[in-house]
Design an enzyme around this catalytic site. Structure first.
Site, PDB file in Angstrom:
ATOM      1  CG  ASP A  56      15.748   0.064 -13.332  1.00  0.00           C
ATOM      2  OD1 ASP A  56      15.683   1.142 -12.725  1.00  0.00           O
ATOM      3  OD2 ASP A  56      16.818  -0.499 -13.591  1.00  0.00           O
ATOM      4  CG  PHE A  78      29.232  -5.404 -27.048  1.00  0.00           C
ATOM      5  CD1 PHE A  78      29.916  -4.246 -26.713  1.00  0.00           C
ATOM      6  CD2 PHE A  78      29.008  -6.346 -26.052  1.00  0.00           C
ATOM      7  CE1 PHE A  78      30.386  -4.031 -25.432  1.00  0.00           C
ATOM      8  CE2 PHE A  78      29.464  -6.144 -24.770  1.00  0.00           C
ATOM      9  CZ  PHE A  78      30.157  -4.975 -24.454  1.00  0.00           C
TER      10      PHE A  78
END
Length: 408
Positions: free
Chosen positions: A277, A210
């Site tokens: 993407d 994270f």
């Protein structure tokens, strides 16, 4: 529920004393402190090596849906996410040292290629693509992908029995083959047909570290100027207008500074991994308009080794500009003694799930690298090297005490 309660009592996970105190030397904290305007971590960072080891080995103490999935269900504080997404299953795993990582389970075997008829926006997300993208990003010296490692997760012991989320508990089931499976709760591909299953409990996945909380290190999410159409028949302006870059160059912040060059770095990275993407990009607000772009969510890369999607290179071919340092690194990786596929193969052997990529995907990197260099040569032949090869405006990496860093 009884099994879940007994497991937590057995490990004393219900007691606050069971958690280790926050240690300043914790690898995830050192990783956060090492983020600077030059990248997510310094070259040869010992904190990153320790973080990869800790994500691989540490016991999980909780599991939950990501904020993305919760946003889709209206079940989170959406100010805490940059953009809601989440058509594919991913979970947040927490460790006893207060660190946490994004877990993406295996959805597709390494030797399987994405079918030709698949649109990029309905493609699978691949755990091994996340791992390989981190290694490639580091080899290219971008350092814009969070540290990512492969791990075999016991879905019963390390997810079901430690989660407090009743919705997540409710989507676990045992398959006819006696494997433990689970699926996502979201408005899209989220039902038993799209479940992931252990064998019978163990499941491969990627763990991505994270970044610091948005409260501590705010980030912007910005639409990619070369965004693709997310419909079956539409086209964006850049797909039909070869002079599209002239328009982009007139718009702030692409009209000056490093932003456009960073977009082209990102396009080169995406072309190498085959990722179509990249609809948005993110960046830390602390480092201003010329800060680096984060290369997040790379799980749709490495889907088709037999196809080179040259449209991903549109920012490079339409703008005909590239950072000198990026070009030098690409030229080095095209040399026989530093061949990109060889360097990647060696780097990926460090991961617990090696081999991460099949040989055809590794060889595709060499082929795509030659296509990038060919595109640069064509630009130079047309406009001259002085116009195409831009001197980097960012300064060399400063010592830790001098470089601008994120506060935590």
């Amino acid at each position: 529920s009884r099994r879940h309660k007994l497991y937590r009592e057995e490990l004393n996970l219900t007691s606050p004393a069971a958690l280790l105190p926050l240690r300043p030397e914790a690898s995830w904290l050192q990783f956060h402190l090492g983020i600077s305007r030059d990248g997510l971590y310094p070259r040869s960072s010992p904190a990153v090596s320790r973080l990869l080891r800790d994500m691989r080995d540490f016991t999980t103490v909780s599991a939950d849906y990501s904020q993305d999935e919760k946003a889709l269900l209206g079940a989170c504080d959406c100010s805490q996410i940059v953009k809601p997404s989440g058509v594919h299953l991913k979970l947040v795993l927490r460790f006893q040292d207060f660190g946490k990582a994004m877990f993406k389970p295996m959805r597709q075997k390494r030797e399987e290629e994405t079918p030709e008829d698949f649109f990029y926006f309905v493609d699978f997300q691949r755990h091994n693509a996340e791992i390989a993208a981190f290694h490639l990003d580091r080899i290219l010296d971008f350092r814009r992908v969070p540290p990512t490692v492969g791990r075999l997760i016991n879905v019963t012991r390390e997810i079901l029995e430690v989660t407090k989320n009743e919705v997540l508990q409710s989507v676990f089931f045992v398959s006819p083959a006696s494997n433990v499976c689970f699926f996502a709760k979201c408005p899209y591909m989220c039902k038993t047909e799209y479940a992931v299953c252990g064998n019978p409990h163990l499941l491969e996945g990627s763990l991505s570290a994270f970044l610091p909380s948005l409260n501590l290190a705010p980030r912007l999410s910005i639409p990619n100027p070369w965004i693709r159409s997310y419909s079956f028949d539409g086209k964006e302006e850049w797909e039909v207008n070869p002079l599209y870059c002239d328009t982009v160059k007139e718009i702030y912040p692409y009209s000056n500074g490093n932003r456009l060059l960073n977009i082209i770095d990102m396009a080169i990275f995406d072309f190498l991994i085959g990722n179509m993407d990249r609809h948005h990009y993110e960046m830390f607000t602390k480092f201003g308009d010329d800060g680096f772009l984060l290369h997040l969510d790379n799980a749709r890369g490495f889907g088709r080794h037999s196809h080179d999607e040259t449209s991903i290179l549109a920012p490079l071919t339409q703008c005909c500009i590239i950072k000198r340092m990026t070009l030098l690194r690409l030229q080095l990786l095209a040399e026989p003694e530093y061949r990109l596929s060889d360097v990647m193969r060696e780097s990926l052997l460090q991961d617990p799930l090696a081999p991460v990529l099949t040989e055809p995907h590794l060889l595709a990197l060499d082929r795509r690298l030659q296509l990038i260099l060919k595109a640069v040569r064509k630009c130079i032949d047309t406009y001259g090297e002085a116009r195409v090869v831009a001197n980097d405006t960012t300064q060399p990496e400063a010592p830790a005490s001098d470089s601008a860093r994120l506060s935590t």
